[in-house]
Write a protein that holds these residues in place. Structure first.
Motif, PDB file in Angstrom:
ATOM      1  N   VAL A  10       0.166  -1.444   0.144  1.00 43.13           N
ATOM      2  CA  VAL A  10       0.231  -0.138  -0.143  1.00 43.13           C
ATOM      3  C   VAL A  10       0.993   1.399  -0.070  1.00 43.13           C
ATOM      4  N   GLY A  13       1.809   1.626  -3.682  1.00 41.73           N
ATOM      5  CA  GLY A  13       1.397   2.205  -4.788  1.00 41.73           C
ATOM      6  C   GLY A  13       0.754   3.951  -4.001  1.00 41.73           C
ATOM      7  N   LEU A  14       1.023   4.314  -3.038  1.00 43.37           N
ATOM      8  CA  LEU A  14       1.259   5.259  -2.700  1.00 43.37           C
ATOM      9  C   LEU A  14       2.106   6.509  -3.307  1.00 43.37           C
ATOM     10  N   LEU A  17       0.770   7.901  -6.522  1.00 42.33           N
ATOM     11  CA  LEU A  17      -0.110   8.521  -6.435  1.00 42.33           C
ATOM     12  C   LEU A  17      -0.198  10.799  -5.988  1.00 42.33           C
ATOM     13  N   TRP A  20      -2.709  11.032  -2.193  1.00 43.42           N
ATOM     14  CA  TRP A  20      -4.065   9.924  -1.976  1.00 43.42           C
ATOM     15  C   TRP A  20      -2.749   9.818  -0.422  1.00 43.42           C
ATOM     16  N   HIS A  80      -5.736  -3.816  -5.228  1.00 43.91           N
ATOM     17  CA  HIS A  80      -4.810  -3.323  -6.072  1.00 43.91           C
ATOM     18  C   HIS A  80      -6.508  -2.974  -6.800  1.00 43.91           C
ATOM     19  N   ASP A  82      -8.830  -0.938  -6.192  1.00 43.55           N
ATOM     20  CA  ASP A  82      -8.231  -0.108  -5.156  1.00 43.55           C
ATOM     21  C   ASP A  82      -7.455   1.440  -5.745  1.00 43.55           C
ATOM     22  N   PHE A  83      -6.080   1.336  -5.612  1.00 45.24           N
ATOM     23  CA  PHE A  83      -4.940   1.752  -7.031  1.00 45.24           C
ATOM     24  C   PHE A  83      -5.448   1.453  -8.111  1.00 45.24           C
ATOM     25  N   GLU A  84      -6.361   1.290  -9.456  1.00 42.65           N
ATOM     26  CA  GLU A  84      -6.763   1.378 -10.615  1.00 42.65           C
ATOM     27  C   GLU A  84      -7.733   2.223 -10.662  1.00 42.65           C
ATOM     28  N   ARG A  87      -6.016   5.966  -8.998  1.00 45.24           N
ATOM     29  CA  ARG A  87      -5.308   6.522 -11.086  1.00 45.24           C
ATOM     30  C   ARG A  87      -7.088   7.020 -11.433  1.00 45.24           C
TER      31      ARG A  87
END
Length: 97
Positions: A10, A13-14, A17, A20, A80, A82-84, A87
């Motif tokens: 996580v 991934g953040l 972005l 976020w 994943h 949530d990240f899509e 974006r």
């Protein structure tokens, strides 16, 4: 069912972005738009993307300020998917500015 991401995944991934934050229980961001109609336009576009992805964010609307929270409720945390969605939300917000 989508696989839950670890705290490290996580955080990673953040890092890709803007604006976020979050943890394995959910990720979120707030955006301020130029007007209430502009904010509602963003919500409408996010709704269309959410339907396309069959993955829906929690959205809080306060005049022209929108807060989005993404979590895969069925999995009990961040995946994943949530990240899509995050974006795609970013793309919509950028195009509305």
């Amino acid at each position: 069912m989508a696989e839950l991401l670890t705290a490290d995944a996580v955080r990673e991934g953040l890092s890709g972005l803007s604006d976020w934050s979050g943890d394995p229980t959910g990720i979120g961001r707030t955006a301020q738009l130029s007007s209430f109609p502009a904010a509602i336009g963003v919500v409408d576009r996010v709704a269309a993307v959410a339907e396309e992805l069959d993955h829906h964010p929690d959205i809080d609307i306060r005049w022209r300020t929108l807060t989005f929270r993404c979590v895969t409720h069925s999995a009990g945390g961040v995946t994943h998917r949530d990240f899509e969605l995050a974006r795609r939300i970013d793309e919509i917000i950028r195009s509305a500015a």
